[in-house]
Design an enzyme around this catalytic site. Structure first.
Site, PDB file in Angstrom:
ATOM      1  N   CYS A 196     -47.242  18.719  -9.818  1.00 45.63           N
ATOM      2  CA  CYS A 196     -47.322  18.828 -10.894  1.00 45.63           C
ATOM      3  C   CYS A 196     -46.425  19.230 -11.497  1.00 45.63           C
ATOM      4  CB  CYS A 196     -48.669  19.445 -11.601  1.00 45.63           C
ATOM      5  SG  CYS A 196     -48.778  20.787 -10.823  1.00 45.63           S
ATOM      6  N   CYS A 243     -45.063  23.045 -10.740  1.00 44.66           N
ATOM      7  CA  CYS A 243     -44.041  23.008  -9.814  1.00 44.66           C
ATOM      8  C   CYS A 243     -43.018  22.791 -10.392  1.00 44.66           C
ATOM      9  CB  CYS A 243     -44.707  22.333  -8.663  1.00 44.66           C
ATOM     10  SG  CYS A 243     -46.572  22.395  -7.765  1.00 44.66           S
ATOM     11  N   CYS A 259     -17.291   9.987  27.334  1.00 47.32           N
ATOM     12  CA  CYS A 259     -18.503   9.802  27.681  1.00 47.32           C
ATOM     13  C   CYS A 259     -19.418  10.899  27.012  1.00 47.32           C
ATOM     14  CB  CYS A 259     -17.768  10.892  29.165  1.00 47.32           C
ATOM     15  SG  CYS A 259     -16.705  12.187  28.687  1.00 47.32           S
ATOM     16  N   ASP A 304     -54.595 -12.445  28.142  1.00 48.56           N
ATOM     17  CA  ASP A 304     -55.319 -11.402  27.936  1.00 48.56           C
ATOM     18  C   ASP A 304     -56.556 -11.228  27.150  1.00 48.56           C
ATOM     19  OD1 ASP A 304     -54.629  -8.889  26.717  1.00 48.56           O
ATOM     20  OD2 ASP A 304     -55.379  -8.891  24.841  1.00 48.56           O
TER      21      ASP A 304
END
Length: 816
Positions: free
Chosen positions: A31, A34, A99, A503
């Protein structure tokens, strides 16, 4: 909030050397109060001259003295106030790594930079993903840091941006191909019209120069791809369908140019028609290839773009690909899981149906494993990441599909293989014809005419039509019956199928739980109370109970004080009664004795069902047995397949008891249960290794690798997009009986393709000797080719007589 969409921070020098302005994206505001709170906190910081927080824009614009306060202090103050400074994500392409230790050095260097929250380096992709406090580090600064470590670096676009760019490029290419095809068809139509009107006694012909104007763009623009490919094949020492198309059309077009000047019959329509019809076939192939890549894109989209990670004592949103092994990810209720990991705090029901094939949500508590792409239910979870990048389950599924699709035999190129022999033979015959007539004393013009006649009669018009004509009619008839066949390769393979693997969940069964039996003295009363107690629940079992109560016409009262018990059940007050509904563990915690119905409940659980218990206070009310129900048409579908000599296998990720129960009820000869996606694909591969031609029928992402590994995949239209894009055949209705229909129409279409190719070669076999010996002029050679085209089309149209064994329902008349 998507960090990619956050406001780009701007640093603008103000009145002095150290006075700066920055804009930080803020998360967590609910809001305007804040925003006012954050402003107050910032203005009280020593060194901040002005702060303006926009609730609508979700950002804070701050003027500050960089010699007295830095951005990290500003971000820390905002987070201590209970809000989040959303990080800015930078992706860098790293050069020179050889590496894992190189990747570690780059990560260490990046993490040590001021304002960097995290850094992850992927050695395989050579991409570094860096999360920074917005405005603290520029991309150039990060690149400089990497270069100081001895490596090269450059900006890299995000994975999502790369996929979007590739998609747009593919769409542009598809649109271009379609417009070229349409243009070629429009220009070719007037040229072939005289051939179509001649059988009706209508003799009409366009002027020669008009024919040239129509045929030239088709030959040079629409046919350019064939000419280029033919030249490349010849340079490589081979001959394919492109050589046949290019050679035949160029001969017809070149002869027509000569005849246009000197006078004689023209063959522009032959050249234009061949190119147009063959381009049509190529366009159909391109659409099929797009479907394959779409499957991969859909799989990739399962993983969220961002993840909420705990770092330095706070939760921040970062790109999912930037999460490292061992980091803690927070997953809120209803969110999709972004990583593979292990739960270290919280418990919840997880919908893993897209990954494992299990139709019911599964409970996961501390120590339980979660898979990226699954959906969190009603609990807040903290998950420790165990697998990232190429090691994740979704990445492995993508790799399985790519490997399986890449290993398929190129059956659709059969005509190309035939053409590799046919083309050199035809060219050789034409050359022998030319030399023979000259040696026999004929004029050069007559010799050329006879040689060109050989090339014209060998023009692959019928060959070009054979597959697309039968394919278009066959697939059109299949669509009327609710069967979508992706491409010619899927059609060719389907007709040879001798083993169908199905399935269980969502294919042979309905894919949703149903109430099988109520364990209570008063069944209606128990259903009424349980349905009321679960009125606010979205769990599939709760929905099944509510459906059963509605089917019985029971009045359901609203529950009061509803409370979800994650992983256990629910508690609610119904008409003053304290009801608890849930698992045996929940009943045991409440001290409820289940012995009255335990024996019958064990029978149902052995059969793979779930029993939900209900109590009123400390008194047991009873239980409700729920389970997935076989489709009504499944038994008939399997019976039809057996009658055709096709073996049936049921393959599922469900438990052994549930699978065996369904297999026995439907008469499946072989049941394979409790298999993961990788195991499903390996099972398919083992069946193929026995010499079988295998079709796989499924509807979920867990079926995708097996669908790709099979010779041909069948996807239920009610299933996921991934299954449908991976499969070669999509059944638009959840009717297993369509499997036999798909095999039937594919066999009929394949017969027509073979017949078409046979007649095309018969015409060539008869026509070439006649042309070589001078009994067939180029004009009659073109007519013979036209006749072969008409016969191919007519034969293909006979497919319209095919009918499915099970009549199409009226609701599908739209396909007609």
């Amino acid at each position: 909030m998507n960090t990619a969409a956050a406001t780009t921070p701007q640093n603008v020098k103000a009145q002095s050397q150290e006075s700066r302005r920055t804009t930080l994206p803020i998360g967590g505001m609910s809001c305007v109060n804040c925003a006012a709170r954050i402003e107050s906190v910032l203005r009280h910081i020593d060194g901040v001259s002005e702060a303006a927080v926009s609730f609508a824009g979700e950002n804070a614009t701050i003027d500050y003295d960089a010699s007295r306060v830095d951005l990290e202090q500003l971000a820390s103050a905002i987070e201590q106030a209970g809000f989040q400074v959303l990080p800015e994500t930078v992706r860098l392409r790293i050069d020179g790594m050889t590496c894992a230790s190189c990747a570690g050095r780059v990560e260490k260097m990046l993490r040590e930079q001021p304002g960097v929250l995290s850094a992850q380096v992927n050695l395989a992709s050579e991409i570094a993903t860096v999360a920074t406090i917005s405005g603290t580090r520029s991309t150039a600064g990060l690149i400089e840091a990497v270069e100081q470590a001895g490596f090269g670096a450059s900006p890299a676009v995000s994975a999502a941006a790369e996929r979007e760019a590739a998609d747009k490029a593919e769409q542009r290419q598809a649109r271009r191909e379609l417009w070229v095809l349409i243009g070629a068809a429009v220009l070719t139509a007037p040229l072939i019209m005289p051939m179509l009107l001649a059988p009706f006694g209508i003799h009409w012909m366009l002027p020669g120069w008009v024919q040239l104007a129509l045929a030239t763009p088709v030959q040079l623009i629409a046919g350019a791809r064939f000419h280029r490919a033919a030249w490349a094949a010849l340079r490589a020492g081979g001959a394919n369908m492109d050589v046949l198309v290019s050679l035949g059309t160029s001969a017809a077009f070149g002869l027509s140019l000569v005849m246009l000047v000197s006078g004689g019959h023209l063959y522009f329509e032959s050249a234009a028609a061949v190119i147009t019809f063959v381009r049509l076939g190529k366009w159909l192939e391109a659409r099929a290839r797009h479907g394959t890549t779409q499957a991969i894109r859909t799989l990739m989209a399962l993983r969220p773009e961002t993840a909420r990670v705990r770092r330095q004592g706070r939760e921040i949103e970062v790109p999912a690909e930037a999460v490292g092994r061992g980091e803690i990810v927070v997953i809120r209720p209803g969110e999709r899981v972004p990583v593979d990991g292990k739960i270290i705090d919280g418990e919840s029901q997880l919908d893993e149906s897209l990954i494992t094939g299990e139709s019911l949500p599964v409970f996961r508590g501390v120590g339980g494993a979660v898979t990226g792409g699954s959906i969190n239910g009603d609990g807040l979870l903290a998950v420790e990441t165990t697998s990232v990048g190429e090691e994740s389950m979704l990445a492995r599924i993508v790799a399985l599909i790519q490997d399986a699709q890449g290993s398929k035999a190129p059956i659709q190129r059969t005509v190309d293989r035939v053409a590799s022999v046919f083309v050199p033979v035809v060219v050789g015959i034409a050359a022998v014809t030319l030399a023979g007539w000259i040696f026999a004393g004929a004029s050069i013009a007559d010799a050329v005419i006879n040689a060109v006649a050989v090339l014209v009669v060998a023009c692959p018009c019928a060959l070009g039509l054979a597959t697309p004509a039968a394919l278009m009619v066959g697939t059109g008839m299949a669509a009327r019956a609710g069967i979508l066949i992706k491409d010619a390769q899927a059609l060719e393979l389907t007709q040879a199928v001798d083993t169908v693997v199905l399935d269980k969940t969502g294919t042979l069964t309905e894919g949703r739980p149903e109430v099988h039996e109520v364990l209570a003295d008063d069944e209606d009363e128990l259903l009424r109370l349980v349905a009321a107690a679960q009125h606010g629940s979205e769990h599939p079992l709760a929905e099944a109970v509510r459906r059963a109560a509605a089917e019985r016409g029971l009045a359901i009262h609203r529950a009061a004080e509803f409370k979800a018990l994650p992983g256990k059940g629910v508690a609610a007050r119904v008409n003053g009664r304290e009801l608890v509904v849930g698992s045996p563990r929940l009943m045991a915690e409440r001290g409820i004795d289940l012995r009255e119905y335990r024996a019958r409940a064990d029978e149902f659980e052995t059969a793979g069902m779930t029993v939900v218990w209900a109590s009123d206070g400390d008194r047991l009310l009873g239980g409700i047995a729920l389970g997935d129900k076989p489709r009504a048409s499944s038994r008939d579908a399997l019976s039809r397949l057996r009658a055709e000599g096709v073996a049936t296998v049921m393959l599922t990720g469900d438990n052994r008891a549930a699978a065996d129960m369904v297999g026995k009820a439907l008469g499946v000869a072989r049941v394979i249960a409790e298999v993961l996606p990788a195991d499903k694909a390996r099972t398919i591969e083992s069946l193929r290794a026995e010499g079988r031609t295998v079709a796989m029928v499924g509807d979920g992402i867990n079926d995708a690798p097996a669908l790709a590994a099979a010779d041909v995949g069948f996807a239920m239209g009610t299933g996921t997009d991934v299954a449908m894009h991976t499969a070669g055949v999509t059944l638009m209705r959840p009717e297993p009986t369509l499997i036999a229909d798909a095999i039937s129409i594919s066999r009929a279409t394949r017969r027509k393709i073979r017949q078409n190719l046979f007649w095309a070669f018969v015409y060539n076999t008869i026509g070439i000797p006649l042309a070589a010996f001078g009994f067939l002029t180029p004009m009659f050679a073109g007519a013979a080719m036209a006749l072969s085209s008409v016969s191919v089309l007519t034969n293909a149209l006979l497919l319209r007589r095919w009918k499915p064994a099970v009549p199409t329902k009226p609701s599908h008349r739209r396909w007609r």
